[in-house]
Design a protein around this motif. Structure first.
Motif, short mmCIF file in Angstrom:
data_model
loop_
_atom_site.label_atom_id
_atom_site.label_comp_id
_atom_site.label_asym_id
_atom_site.label_seq_id
_atom_site.Cartn_x
_atom_site.Cartn_y
_atom_site.Cartn_z
N ASN A 114 0.67 -1.33 -0.01
CA ASN A 114 -0.10 0.15 -0.09
C ASN A 114 0.93 1.30 -0.03
O ASN A 114 0.69 2.09 -0.58
N ILE A 115 2.11 1.21 0.61
CA ILE A 115 2.77 2.43 0.83
C ILE A 115 3.56 2.58 -0.69
O ILE A 115 3.67 3.67 -0.96
N TYR A 116 4.08 1.39 -1.16
CA TYR A 116 4.59 1.61 -2.46
C TYR A 116 3.81 2.05 -3.31
O TYR A 116 3.96 2.92 -4.21
N THR A 117 2.59 1.69 -3.36
CA THR A 117 1.63 2.06 -4.54
C THR A 117 1.03 3.38 -4.24
O THR A 117 0.80 4.09 -5.43
N GLU A 118 0.83 3.87 -3.22
CA GLU A 118 0.43 5.33 -2.97
C GLU A 118 1.64 6.10 -3.27
O GLU A 118 1.22 7.47 -3.83
N TYR A 119 3.02 5.90 -2.98
CA TYR A 119 3.86 6.83 -3.48
C TYR A 119 4.11 6.95 -5.08
O TYR A 119 4.48 7.74 -5.57
N ASN A 120 3.74 5.67 -5.76
CA ASN A 120 3.71 5.41 -7.12
C ASN A 120 2.53 6.55 -7.58
O ASN A 120 2.65 7.05 -8.65
N LEU A 121 1.43 6.94 -6.98
CA LEU A 121 0.48 7.66 -7.32
C LEU A 121 1.04 9.20 -7.28
O LEU A 121 0.43 10.03 -7.90
N CYS A 122 1.92 9.38 -6.27
CA CYS A 122 2.17 10.63 -6.11
C CYS A 122 3.55 11.32 -6.60
O CYS A 122 3.86 12.48 -6.94
N TRP A 123 4.43 10.38 -6.39
CA TRP A 123 5.95 10.63 -7.04
C TRP A 123 6.15 10.43 -8.49
O TRP A 123 6.00 9.42 -8.89
N LYS A 124 6.99 11.16 -9.13
CA LYS A 124 7.41 11.04 -10.26
C LYS A 124 8.73 10.08 -10.22
O LYS A 124 9.78 10.71 -9.21
#
Length: 140
Positions: free
Chosen positions: A44-54
Motif C-alpha cells: 500500500n505504501i509503495y502503490t501510494e507513492y507511485n500515485l504521487c511521486w515521479k
C-alpha cells in the motif's frame, strides 16, 4: 471502567477502522489502482507513492522511514554516530512525509489546505478523499 462503555469504545474503534479501510480502498480505486492493494502492508505504501511521486524518489521515503524506525530505539541506548544517523533519518522522514502529503493533495486536485489536513489529520483526510468527490488528476 464499565463493560458497556468498553464495548462502545471497541465498537467505535472497529467502525472507524472499517471506514479507514474502505476510504483507502476507494482512494486507490479513484486513482485507477486495485483497491485491495490498500490493505497489504508495504504494498500500500509503495502503490501510494507511485500515485504521487515521479520516478523512484518515493522509495527514499520508505527507506528513511524504515531506517528511522529501526535505528531510533537502538540510538536511545547508545550515543554518538548512531544517534546522529537516527536524528537525520527522522528529519528526512518527516520532511518527505510532508512533501508526500502535499503531492497526494495535488494528485487529487486539492491545495495547501488539504496538505495541512493530511499532515495533521492524515487518516481522517484520507477517508474524506476516498468517500468525497475528489478525483485523481495524476502526479504533479
Amino acid at each position: 471502567m464499565d463493560s458497556s462503555l468498553a464495548l462502545i469504545i471497541v465498537a467505535v474503534v472497529v467502525i472507524w477502522w472499517i471506514l479507514e479501510i474502505i476510504g483507502n480502498w476507494k482512494l486507490f480505486k479513484k486513482a485507477g489502482r486495485a483497491g485491495w492493494l490498500s490493505i497489504i502492508p508495504f504494498v500500500n505504501i509503495y502503490t501510494e507513492y507511485n500515485l504521487c511521486w515521479k520516478g523512484s524518489r518515493g522509495i527514499l521515503l520508505i527507506i528513511a522511514l524504515i531506517v528511522a524506525n529501526s535505528i531510533t530505539p537502538a540510538a536511545a541506548e547508545s550515543s554518538g554516530a548512531m544517534m546522529v544517523v537516527a536524528g537525520i533519518a527522522s528529519i528526512v522522514a518527516i520532511y518527505l512525509q510532508i512533501v508526500e502529503s502535499h503531492k497526494l493533495a495535488k494528485a487529487f486536485g486539492k491545495g495547501m489546505g488539504w496538505t495541512i489536513l493530511l499532515i495533521i489529520f492524515d487518516r481522517l483526510a484520507r477517508v474524506i478523499l476516498g468517500f468525497g468527490s475528489a478525483q485523481y488528476v495524476g502526479k504533479r
